[in-house]
Motif scaffolding. Sequence first.
Motif, PDB file in Angstrom:
ATOM      1  N   HIS A 443       0.853  -1.189   0.000  1.00 25.53           N
ATOM      2  CA  HIS A 443       0.000   0.000   0.000  1.00 25.53           C
ATOM      3  C   HIS A 443       0.887   1.236   0.000  1.00 25.53           C
ATOM      4  O   HIS A 443       1.702   1.432   0.905  1.00 25.53           O
ATOM      5  CB  HIS A 443      -0.901   0.018   1.237  1.00 25.53           C
ATOM      6  CG  HIS A 443      -2.010  -0.979   1.203  1.00 25.53           C
ATOM      7  ND1 HIS A 443      -3.301  -0.639   0.868  1.00 25.53           N
ATOM      8  CD2 HIS A 443      -2.029  -2.312   1.436  1.00 25.53           C
ATOM      9  CE1 HIS A 443      -4.074  -1.715   0.910  1.00 25.53           C
ATOM     10  NE2 HIS A 443      -3.318  -2.757   1.255  1.00 25.53           N
ATOM     11  N   TRP A 450      -3.349  12.392  -1.843  1.00 24.65           N
ATOM     12  CA  TRP A 450      -3.154  12.412  -3.288  1.00 24.65           C
ATOM     13  C   TRP A 450      -3.984  13.530  -3.890  1.00 24.65           C
ATOM     14  O   TRP A 450      -5.060  13.848  -3.398  1.00 24.65           O
ATOM     15  CB  TRP A 450      -3.620  11.094  -3.913  1.00 24.65           C
ATOM     16  CG  TRP A 450      -2.986   9.868  -3.371  1.00 24.65           C
ATOM     17  CD1 TRP A 450      -3.404   9.134  -2.286  1.00 24.65           C
ATOM     18  CD2 TRP A 450      -1.841   9.192  -3.887  1.00 24.65           C
ATOM     19  NE1 TRP A 450      -2.590   8.058  -2.101  1.00 24.65           N
ATOM     20  CE2 TRP A 450      -1.609   8.053  -3.067  1.00 24.65           C
ATOM     21  CE3 TRP A 450      -0.987   9.428  -4.959  1.00 24.65           C
ATOM     22  CZ2 TRP A 450      -0.568   7.171  -3.287  1.00 24.65           C
ATOM     23  CZ3 TRP A 450       0.058   8.542  -5.183  1.00 24.65           C
ATOM     24  CH2 TRP A 450       0.262   7.434  -4.354  1.00 24.65           C
ATOM     25  N   LEU A 455      -2.816  11.442  -9.464  1.00 17.41           N
ATOM     26  CA  LEU A 455      -3.385  10.130  -9.756  1.00 17.41           C
ATOM     27  C   LEU A 455      -3.578   9.923 -11.256  1.00 17.41           C
ATOM     28  O   LEU A 455      -3.410   8.810 -11.763  1.00 17.41           O
ATOM     29  CB  LEU A 455      -4.705   9.948  -9.009  1.00 17.41           C
ATOM     30  CG  LEU A 455      -4.563   9.802  -7.489  1.00 17.41           C
ATOM     31  CD1 LEU A 455      -5.921   9.897  -6.815  1.00 17.41           C
ATOM     32  CD2 LEU A 455      -3.887   8.476  -7.130  1.00 17.41           C
ATOM     33  N   THR A 459      -1.712   6.901 -13.116  1.00 15.14           N
ATOM     34  CA  THR A 459      -2.511   5.947 -13.893  1.00 15.14           C
ATOM     35  C   THR A 459      -1.996   5.855 -15.321  1.00 15.14           C
ATOM     36  O   THR A 459      -1.872   4.756 -15.885  1.00 15.14           O
ATOM     37  CB  THR A 459      -3.990   6.366 -13.882  1.00 15.14           C
ATOM     38  OG1 THR A 459      -4.443   6.470 -12.534  1.00 15.14           O
ATOM     39  CG2 THR A 459      -4.840   5.359 -14.633  1.00 15.14           C
ATOM     40  N   SER A 563     -11.259   6.604  -9.381  1.00 14.75           N
ATOM     41  CA  SER A 563     -11.130   5.342  -8.658  1.00 14.75           C
ATOM     42  C   SER A 563     -12.120   4.309  -9.170  1.00 14.75           C
ATOM     43  O   SER A 563     -11.775   3.137  -9.381  1.00 14.75           O
ATOM     44  CB  SER A 563     -11.341   5.580  -7.165  1.00 14.75           C
ATOM     45  OG  SER A 563     -11.347   4.371  -6.445  1.00 14.75           O
ATOM     46  N   VAL A 577      -3.433  -2.891  -9.569  1.00 17.71           N
ATOM     47  CA  VAL A 577      -3.424  -1.785  -8.609  1.00 17.71           C
ATOM     48  C   VAL A 577      -4.860  -1.550  -8.168  1.00 17.71           C
ATOM     49  O   VAL A 577      -5.739  -1.377  -9.007  1.00 17.71           O
ATOM     50  CB  VAL A 577      -2.848  -0.490  -9.214  1.00 17.71           C
ATOM     51  CG1 VAL A 577      -2.882   0.639  -8.177  1.00 17.71           C
ATOM     52  CG2 VAL A 577      -1.433  -0.699  -9.717  1.00 17.71           C
ATOM     53  N   TYR A 579      -7.332   0.970  -6.413  1.00 17.61           N
ATOM     54  CA  TYR A 579      -7.421   2.391  -6.085  1.00 17.61           C
ATOM     55  C   TYR A 579      -8.286   2.553  -4.834  1.00 17.61           C
ATOM     56  O   TYR A 579      -9.489   2.768  -4.912  1.00 17.61           O
ATOM     57  CB  TYR A 579      -8.008   3.167  -7.258  1.00 17.61           C
ATOM     58  CG  TYR A 579      -7.031   3.408  -8.378  1.00 17.61           C
ATOM     59  CD1 TYR A 579      -6.638   4.689  -8.728  1.00 17.61           C
ATOM     60  CD2 TYR A 579      -6.467   2.347  -9.085  1.00 17.61           C
ATOM     61  CE1 TYR A 579      -5.728   4.921  -9.754  1.00 17.61           C
ATOM     62  CE2 TYR A 579      -5.549   2.553 -10.106  1.00 17.61           C
ATOM     63  CZ  TYR A 579      -5.187   3.845 -10.426  1.00 17.61           C
ATOM     64  OH  TYR A 579      -4.280   4.065 -11.435  1.00 17.61           O
ATOM     65  N   LEU A 597      -2.835   3.502  -2.804  1.00 21.42           N
ATOM     66  CA  LEU A 597      -2.807   2.667  -4.000  1.00 21.42           C
ATOM     67  C   LEU A 597      -2.195   1.337  -3.589  1.00 21.42           C
ATOM     68  O   LEU A 597      -1.050   1.281  -3.141  1.00 21.42           O
ATOM     69  CB  LEU A 597      -1.969   3.329  -5.093  1.00 21.42           C
ATOM     70  CG  LEU A 597      -2.476   4.675  -5.620  1.00 21.42           C
ATOM     71  CD1 LEU A 597      -1.489   5.242  -6.639  1.00 21.42           C
ATOM     72  CD2 LEU A 597      -3.854   4.538  -6.233  1.00 21.42           C
TER      73      LEU A 597
END
Length: 700
Positions: A443, A450, A455, A459, A563, A577, A579, A597
């Motif tokens: 984690h 964030w 993010l 991503t 997310s 991953v 979210y 994450l």
Amino acid sequence: MEVLQAFRPLPRGVFKVPKAVIQHQPNPRQMDVAQHMAMGGMVIERDDDDLPVEFGGEMQTLRNQEMERDLYRSYFARFDNFIYSRPAKRYLDDLNTNGSSSADNCSGDVSGESNSNIIIGDDNPLALPGPNRITVGVEFELSLAVSRSWSGLQDPHPNDGRWQSENLIPEDETDPFYRLSLRNLVIDTLRRHGLVASKTKEMEIGLDGGERGWLQDLNDGRSCPNLPTLMLWQPYYRWDQRKSRSENCILAARDMSTQFITFHDNNGLELHRTRDQTIEDFSIQKLPLSVHGLDRSIRHDEQVNIRGEIAQNWLDIIRHYQDGLEAAEEGSVDSKCIQVPGADPKYFSWTCTVDESMAVSEVLPRHYEIPGDSILPPANPSITLMPRPPQLYKWWPGEVKSPIYDYDDPATLETLRKACAALRNTYRIHKPMAVTETGLHIHFGQENGWTLLQLKKFTTFWLLAEQFLETLHREERSKGNIYALPLRDSCSISAALFRHEEDPRVRENLPTTRNRDPQRSYEYTQLMNMHVPVDLPAEADFPQALREIITEVWQYDTITGLSHGMTCSEEGDYGSVMYRVRGNKRTGSEPGVMQTLEVRSMQGTLDADHVWRWMSICQGMIRFCRDSTPEEFNDGLRKWALATETLAKVIGVPEEYFAWFEERKNERGYFAYPDADRVNWADPFMVPGFADVYEGLSTL
């Protein structure tokens, strides 16, 4: 109007959109088509059912004067009532007074006004003052050999020397107290090796959270291990004729409970190892004989009631004390833990639970190399039908979780090594094997949370690098493993774009910014163009499908929406991953949300050095996404995709970390262990130590 039809990137040309989605913004400063294309504007295919309107005229959306001052910020300028936030205003003031700004200073340290992050629009809001440390928490899944499966068998590996239980052989492996006993045993082991660990109440164990007995341990056997010594305890209370019956009953229970607890302390007995049945028996057998001085004039039945009241009060006090012990077990805090605001306190120390996703029961003899002399004959000659590996043992699927640590603290690696060594030196833990499906999850968090922009950048980077990163792990981790599915294939965005006919509901997770706020959608397109090298050829691992997924990523206007878009479309599946983040533009304290994450790509291991290399690569990606300017981010992705720079150089981690993985790849290009996933039954356990699970050697 289909999303794919309306918003797929096309060759440059006249920018046209349906009238239905345009909100007119009158402005004296107008931008024509040529200006728009010079700005690198995304070209959008129109809906053929609507008449096209050229971009320009009253469709002015950017202010040229502000663009000249700050090209990057102009993409986020609101079309009406353009207002700068405080940091942005400070940025422009710096330009006016000094001719320079702190725009390039995007480090994670936001402790001072002079080195604060410059906010680019409201997708990257300013963090609170103070450090913004990258936090890490590790979940180690392991298969632990508890005991031989039958009492009539020999120890399958008598020369191993590590712990095996005799008392747990007859116990039911599905019994919550069996699971609890092993959990408690592991926590005690971590404590003996100097780690701060807590016996938390975990629903996976199967006990109700309100039940007492979370500290019990069947390793002691079904009989009470403290009973022989406790038989010597002699409680005593003299009835005080000057006090009322109620007062005497309370005092008697209080005094004798203190005597009971003190007797444990004085004789080195742990109260949680005294069985509840023993305590109840004492309340009936010992306490009634320990109250002296009762008035003989009191009727016998009344004396019985008095003694019963004392016994009940005594039981209540002891149980309350036990509850306090269990509560104290959950309150330990590792001094090295980062106590992130809003984080569950259970992540402030080492904890342990069970994980039924591991499947040692599904391992078959054919998965092993079994030398002829590696299976010993039964101890009981009457046994004629012998189990085969791995069923010679009873197994326990455990999951050990670290506290929240600071990646940059030198003590973090040493603590992980200490934990791995404690477990491997004490227990027989199965070597990594594909069919057991053990995983290693990390984690990653940020102390100040964030932002949406961070993010989106992460991503994008992960989607571009995912296929390469998969080769750093065993092949089965990314091939049909529902616990670590590739995001490019399994996320809700991918399902909505390419498999929406399977379940139309997945389209609900696509961003809705285009319909709600076309102008902001246009800004997001420009923002993506600044960060993502969209002109990369498909041969540079940037196929059209990936382009379309990344285009959707940059259209989300909340962290929660992003997310949901990156969550697996199938219920019960897990992406490479996870979210575990929620929020608007910046994550904050939210009940039940970890704000991390969770990277799940790696196979299970207790090799701390191996874990550290992978952790370092992931944090390097996170740090690069957080701290890079748009130009640096775009340039880094481009250079890595075109192989003009290594990933190690782009994200700032040692080249030898990647070299270590490369040296261990098989002919198919994936990480592999020396036994090629056929563990030798003569030596099926991780060797003692904290490093390589086969040889124990550290090369870090």
